[in-house]
Design an enzyme around this catalytic site. Structure first.
Site, PDB file in Angstrom:
ATOM      1  N   ALA A 349       7.789 -13.300  -1.188  1.00 44.44           N
ATOM      2  CA  ALA A 349       6.726 -14.126  -1.011  1.00 44.44           C
ATOM      3  C   ALA A 349       5.935 -14.365  -0.308  1.00 44.44           C
ATOM      4  CB  ALA A 349       8.266 -15.351   0.735  1.00 44.44           C
ATOM      5  N   GLU A 351       3.562 -17.613   2.934  1.00 46.54           N
ATOM      6  CA  GLU A 351       3.934 -18.754   4.070  1.00 46.54           C
ATOM      7  C   GLU A 351       2.836 -19.860   3.547  1.00 46.54           C
ATOM      8  OE1 GLU A 351       1.141 -14.859   5.790  1.00 46.54           O
ATOM      9  OE2 GLU A 351       2.854 -15.611   4.461  1.00 46.54           O
ATOM     10  N   HIS A 384      11.414 -14.207   7.835  1.00 47.03           N
ATOM     11  CA  HIS A 384       9.978 -13.850   8.025  1.00 47.03           C
ATOM     12  C   HIS A 384       8.414 -14.765   7.418  1.00 47.03           C
ATOM     13  CE1 HIS A 384       6.977 -10.381   7.637  1.00 47.03           C
ATOM     14  NE2 HIS A 384       6.087 -11.013   6.632  1.00 47.03           N
ATOM     15  N   GLU A 385       8.739 -15.396   6.402  1.00 45.52           N
ATOM     16  CA  GLU A 385       8.034 -16.376   6.170  1.00 45.52           C
ATOM     17  C   GLU A 385       8.036 -17.542   7.484  1.00 45.52           C
ATOM     18  OE1 GLU A 385       6.106 -15.568   3.881  1.00 45.52           O
ATOM     19  OE2 GLU A 385       7.377 -13.666   3.357  1.00 45.52           O
ATOM     20  N   HIS A 388       5.978 -16.949  10.765  1.00 38.78           N
ATOM     21  CA  HIS A 388       4.437 -17.064   9.762  1.00 38.78           C
ATOM     22  C   HIS A 388       3.830 -18.417  10.553  1.00 38.78           C
ATOM     23  CE1 HIS A 388       3.335 -12.618   8.414  1.00 38.78           C
ATOM     24  NE2 HIS A 388       3.668 -13.110   7.942  1.00 38.78           N
TER      25      HIS A 388
END
Length: 965
Positions: A349, A351, A384-385, A388
């Protein structure tokens, strides 16, 4: 900043004005390109210096002293904002190429007088104006000097403009370029993805700018510190939708080059780095929600959305964003949050601010067909993204040498986000398995490297790509978690909030975070740490590796030393700290938590850690610190006795730690015999928890890799059968003969372990069960009787023990699958066959993107290499085709290093080591790009494997034989 508001204000003039501007721009661009093309053809089609067919009016030889020969921008110019217009063509031109055209204006300020403009540009065909590749104008009262020469530098990926006189310090200028590029399927920059829907092939124009691919889309100052505002216009066919970082603020139809198209304008972005830019033109559809007045949309293929595969992502995105707003004490700074599932995507992925892109497997979840693991992956990657959006996007590290802090931080707090979204999952256990124990294996090598390095050590695109490593992500996460543990989470969060709010929309270096954490410590009454945050963390970030802490419970003496998997390996990298760490040690004595102890030197003594024959000590409670632990023989024996009699007296995580530490201490010869490590697994016949079992299986997997081609393997299978059978029977009972799903989240994972290992070692009834399920599916493809959680295990084993018919069925189901996670399971399972010609054919399929997508090619080869039959086939395949593989995936791909690691994993003989060295020598001229370090580590690991097998083979065989009878 006037130009920033120019576009948004002009929206009020109506659609006709906008369409007219776009029409004039694109017609001019197209005419200029056609003239340039004719000029090239008339001169014999010579390529420019960048090798793309771009004409270079002047060529300048490379000399090391010139600023354009350096990979870093001079810093004399600073972008303020860009106006970028792009028109991707989703149908091929007369030459069969997919292309995009566009123009860009960058407004920049002259920070320091210079007569050079150096800007990144790669593989773009730029229109010339008066023989030069750009137009320069002054803004305000500053006149612009004329351009005397312009040329490309392929090595450093620059467009260079030599000016007639210097730009004035403090003045502002604008540089205009028009360009044409290929919308290739290379997964870099502005690229092409394809998929089939209802028998029709559909094309997506999408982007991946990290780390150095924005320059492949338009000329730009392509460094993370060169933040600017971006005004984006996308021109596209009327039946498609256009997306970018900002919210769409206008859309108008226009006739351009005889085609009726749509011109979509987006709001100006926040001040941000080029690597966070994103553009998508597609046939996707979306679902949306409004969470606390924030628009959240999930975009994907129509069938995926119709099948409700985006619902889970939509449901968890809002709560996770809200959690991070509270955690960071900073509002989400954008007007929307788009998340897009792409059929072709190299990374997991990305961000991009406001327009996050994902592999389909990382965003889409089918509530009926997907597994618990698929669900966990989706929420983990989303968390996670979204982490960010603040840490990385709002505040960005100045250069790629500090990537570890960006990715390591997100890799830590993603678990906090998942804990909020799915509080019953107990993600802390998975952090130990997925991050800490995983990275220990890499960081224990002499060829490891520190988390942080000097800026001058990271220059080329390949060197930048190498920073995207397990060290950056997982070790970064581990040391940041350790920091949060010894500061306490509230203090850590306060320092973090101060850091983010102070540096919002700007750049930092990692020590800026230490400053704000130190302020939080000093502002917390009673907070006591043995040194400053800087001095403590320097030990963990500026030197490679980690310590093993040894406790002698007879005296309470603690010692630390640099842990190396091969103690005879030579560490070339010096350490200013002499490989001594400031180690925070939480510990337990006979089940009772004790006060934290700091080990600040090579050795010291804590008399409280002395233990009697009735007491036992466990250091590093729940693995809060990033270090391994060793004990005196008496304490090891006491721990083994506790495991065998009352294993629940030791926490789940520490049971996993004891197993993992023992195996690795034995490999490193700190524990002199492998039998101690093997003895930690004897209690497993009574263990029902996932985390210790997973730690054991991962370590025993090393024994399988080293011995599955030797006579030891039979004894190993017999021992594992004895240990796994009770777990297999346990899950058979609690699932009512496999008809129900285990209740606990980790129980579902452990059921997979039980079936997978039981079938591998021949537990009675296991293989018949798997064959029956798979055969039932083959007989009725429309109804798959296999539980989603068990599909990967069942598919692999059924194909491994089956024949051509089972493989061909899997291939048909793979081709027809409309769920990405199901296709991924089948793709990996087909690598499990034991039939060599099928494996060789499958390897050939990886070269054909119509059979195996480019994003999946390297991981498919790795899957074949994990198969004992497939390993030599995959190794030969990679060696024979390295030039092609490197050309396709090696220049900057994150996956190429994993490929080298994967195919070399089983190598353990002197002959194989020589083959590996020869592979390196034979391909020096080709190069290894971001896999350079992975190759060195593969050589180092192979040497260690050879030594370990020679020293342990006979001993292990004897122990296994004794224990399995």
């Amino acid at each position: 900043m006037g130009k920033v508001y120019y576009i948004s204000k002009n929206v009020g003039f109506g659609l006709l004005v906008l369409a007219g501007i776009a029409l004039v721009t694109i017609i001019a661009l197209s005419i200029a390109y056609d003239k340039e093309k004719a000029k090239n053809q008339g001169s014999g089609g010579d390529e420019g210096a960048d090798g793309t067919g771009t004409p270079s009016p002047t060529t300048t030889p490379l000399t090391p002293e010139q600023p354009w020969d350096r990979y870093r921008l001079p810093g004399s110019l600073a972008p303020v904002f860009y106006d970028v217009t792009l028109w991707p063509r989703l149908t091929p031109d007369a030459n069969g190429l997919y292309v995009f055209t566009g123009n860009s204006t960058v407004v920049f300020r002259c920070v320091k007088e210079t007569d050079l403009i150096i800007i990144h540009s790669r593989q773009l065909n730029l229109t010339t104006f008066g023989g030069h590749h750009a137009r320069l104008r002054g803004r305000g009262r500053a006149p612009a000097p004329s351009i005397q020469r312009s040329w490309f530098v392929a090595k450093t990926e620059y467009l260079v403009l030599q000016l007639s006189s210097s730009l004035a310090g403090g003045a502002t200028y604008e540089l205009y370029t028009e360009f044409r590029g290929e919308l290739a399927d290379d997964l870099e920059g502005f690229y092409r993805s394809e998929y089939s829907e209802d028998g029709v092939t559909k094309v997506v124009a999408t982007s991946q700018m990290q780390a150095t691919y924005a320059r492949k889309t338009f000329p730009c100052f392509d460094e993370p510190a060169m933040k600017a505002v971006f005004n984006v216009i996308l021109i596209h066919s009327r039946d498609t939708v256009a997306l970018s970082n900002g919210m769409e603020i206008d859309s108008a139809d226009a006739v351009i080059e005889g085609a009726l198209v749509r011109v979509t304008t987006f709001e100006p972005t926040k001040r941000m780095s080029t690597y966070l830019l994103a553009f998508i033109v597609s046939y996707f559809v979306s679902i949306q929600s409004n969470h606390n007045n924030l628009l959240i949309r999930i975009w994907a293929r129509k069938k995926a959305i119709d099948d409700r595969q985006g619902d889970y992502a939509l449901n968890v995105t809002g709560p996770i964003l809200q959690f991070f707003e509270r955690y960071y004490n900073a509002a989400y700074p954008l007007s929307k949050s788009d998340q897009v599932a792409l059929p072709d995507f190299d990374a997991g992925a990305m961000e991009n601010w406001g327009l996050v892109t994902y592999r389909e497997t990382a965003l889409l979840y089918d509530p009926i067909l997907s597994s618990t693991g698929n669900k966990e992956r989706v929420i983990t990657v989303i968390s996670h993204e979204l982490a960010h959006m603040w840490f990385g996007n709002l505040v960005t590290l100045r250069w790629w040498n500090d990537l570890w802090l960006n990715e390591g931080f997100a890799s830590y707090v993603e678990y906090l986000g998942v804990d909020h979204g799915e509080p019953g999952w107990n993600m802390g256990d998975r952090f130990i398995l997925y991050e800490v124990q995983k990275v220990f294996a890499v960081d224990a090598l002499a060829s490891s490297h520190p988390l942080s390095c000097r800026e001058e050590e990271v220059n080329t695109p390949a060197e930048i790509s190498e920073m995207f490593s397990t060290i950056s992500y997982s070790k970064g996460a581990a040391v940041i978690k350790m920091l949060s543990e010894f500061l306490t989470e509230p203090v850590f969060a306060r320092g973090l909030s101060s850091y983010l709010n102070t540096f919002a929309f700007n750049n930092t270096v990692y020590t800026d975070l230490w400053d704000h954490l130190q302020q939080a410590v000093e502002n917390t009454p009673g907070m006591n740490i043995p040194d400053t945050v800087h001095n403590i963390m320097n030990r963990w970030t500026l030197q490679m590796g980690f310590p093993v802490v040894t406790l002698d419970t007879r005296t309470g003496t603690l010692t630390q030393q640099h842990f190396l998997l091969d103690p005879e390996s030579v560490v070339d990298r010096a350490s200013q700290f002499n490989y001594t760490w400031f180690v925070p040690i939480k510990w337990v004595k006979t089940g009772v938590e004790q006060q934290q102890h700091w080990l600040l030197h090579k050795s010291d003594t804590n008399v409280l850690m002395k233990a009697t024959a009735a007491e036992w000590v466990v250091l590093n409670t729940n693995m809060s610190g990033y270090f391994r632990v060793n004990y005196d023989p008496s304490n090891w024996n006491r721990l083994l006795r506790v495991l065998s009699t009352n294993h629940k007296a030791i926490s789940v995580i520490n049971r996993a730690q004891i197993i993992d530490d023992a195996f690795n201490l034995a490999r490193a010869k700190i524990i002199r015999s492998s039998t101690l490590a093997l003895r930690t697994t004897k209690y497993l016949s009574n263990e029902r928890e996932y985390t210790p079992w997973e730690a054991a299986i991962r370590n025993l997997d090393y024994y399988i890799l080293m011995f599955d081609r030797t006579e030891v393997y039979g004894a190993l299978q017999a021992y594992l059968k004895k240990q796994i059978q009770p777990l297999f029977e346990h899950f058979k009972n609690i699932t009512d003969n496999w008809s129900k799903i285990p209740p606990g989240h980790t129980d579902q994972y452990n059921q997979i372990n039980a079936i997978g290992l039981a079938c591998n070692v021949g537990v009675e009834g296991c293989m018949d069960l798997i064959k029956r399920w798979y055969r039932q599916w083959m007989e009725n493809p429309a109804h798959n009787p296999i539980a989603p959680n068990l599909k990967s295990t069942v598919y692999c084993r059924a194909i491994a023990f089956g024949g051509v018919e089972e493989w061909e069925f899997a291939w048909r189901m793979f081709k027809y699958s409309t769920l990405a996670s199901e296709a991924s399971r089948l793709r990996e399972a087909m690598a499990c066959t034991k039939i060599p010609w099928l494996l060789n054919r499958y390897l050939e399929y990886t070269l054909d993107p119509t059979k195996i997508r480019k994003q999946d090619a390297t991981s498919t080869i790795q899957s074949v290499a994990l198969n004992v039959v497939g390993m030599p086939l995959a190794w030969n395949f990679v060696r024979a085709r390295w030039s092609y593989i490197f050309q396709q995936y090696g220049t900057g791909s994150f996956s190429i290093s994993s490929l080298v690691t994967g195919v070399a994993k089983r190598l353990s003989t002197e002959f194989e080591l020589q083959e590996l060295k020869k592979f390196k020598e034979d391909n020096v001229h080709v190069g290894f790009g971001s896999a350079t370090l992975a190759l060195e580590q593969a050589i180092e690991k192979t040497r260690a494997n050879i030594k370990w097998v020679a020293e342990n083979k006979a001993l292990v065989l004897q122990w296994l034989t004794d224990e399995s009878t």
